[in-house]
Design a protein around this motif. Structure first.
Motif: not given
Ligand SMILES: Nc1ncnc2c1ncn2[C@@H]1O[C@H](COP(=O)(O)OP(=O)(O)OP(=O)(O)O)[C@@H](O)[C@H]1O
Ligand SMILES: [Mg+2]
Length: 206
Positions: A172-190
């Motif tokens: 998931y981290a790699a997919l998000a890095k490759a497509d930052p316009a579509r994918m946003r990573v949310i820190d779910g531990s917050k």
């Protein structure tokens, strides 16, 4: 919000227990309050046939290739019967997992060839990608603690080991890095309230 007349497709992704199902109802209400028609759905699933395939996928041991084909079989029904008709009438669709999950779990997690997943993706939903993908992320320990707290039987994916979890998380981290316009990573531990603020900020500028 811009383009109110056109439906939007928002997928929630990420490792087990990171908070997808917790935050989907909140975002749906938030968008309804802004005047949109909102459909909430999930994968595998979304209509009776894919829900039957879901029950099999979550319970039955099977070869990763079988698993991938069943995921896309379920998706073919779901896209045609639910997602595309909703988008075409201007509704917003919030989907709990989509093809990124197949890449992360069956691809990187279980070794199914990326090329095959790409071919199936083109056949099953040509030209359709989520407009926005929220990738919920958390560490293995957080996921395990939450799943234990949920006090329900774990499904076949949740019972996988730490190495599998870390492969999926990394995918998931790699997919998000490759497509930052579509994918946003949310820190779910917050804390939940902080995550809602982050989602609010993303949706408002969207
Ligand atoms: N930010 C948070 N802080 C504390 N607990 C949380 C938070 N988000 C979710 N939880 C709790 O963690 C558990 C797992 O959350 P949730 O079911 O939303 O995860 P999920 O990403 O949908 O997981 P799965 O992939 O297994 O469906 C639930 O019991 C939920 O109440
Ligand atoms: Mg969930």
């Amino acid at each position: 919000m811009a383009h109110a007349s056109r439906g939007r497709f928002i997928s929630f992704e990420g490792v087990d227990g990171a908070g997808k199902s917790t935050h989907i109802p909140w975002l749906a209400e938030r968008l309804r309050a802004a005047g949109h028609e909102v459909i909430v759905t999930r994968e595998p699933g979304g209509t009776p046939l894919p829900e039957k395939l879901r029950a099999l996928l979550l319970a039955e041991a099977m070869d990763p290739l079988t698993e991938t084909l069943l995921m896309f079989a379920a998706r073919a029904e779901h896209v045609r019967k639910v997602i595309l008709p909703a988008l075409q009438r201007g509704a917003w669709v919030i989907c709990d997992r989509f093809t990124d999950a197949t890449r992360a779990y069956q691809g990187t997690g279980k070794g199914v060839a990326e090329e095959l997943i790409g071919v199936l993706e083109k056949a099953v939903h040509p030209g359709l990608q989520p407009d926005l993908t929220l990738v919920f992320d958390c560490a293995y320990e957080v996921s395990r603690e939450r799943l234990a707290g949920a006090r329900r039987a774990l499904d076949r994916f949740e019972r996988e080991d730490r190495a599998f979890f870390d492969r999926v998380r990394g995918a998931y981290a790699a997919l998000a890095k490759a497509d930052p316009a579509r994918m946003r990573v949310i820190d779910g531990s917050k804390p939940r309230e902080e995550i809602k603020k982050i989602l609010e900020d993303i949706i408002i500028t969207y």
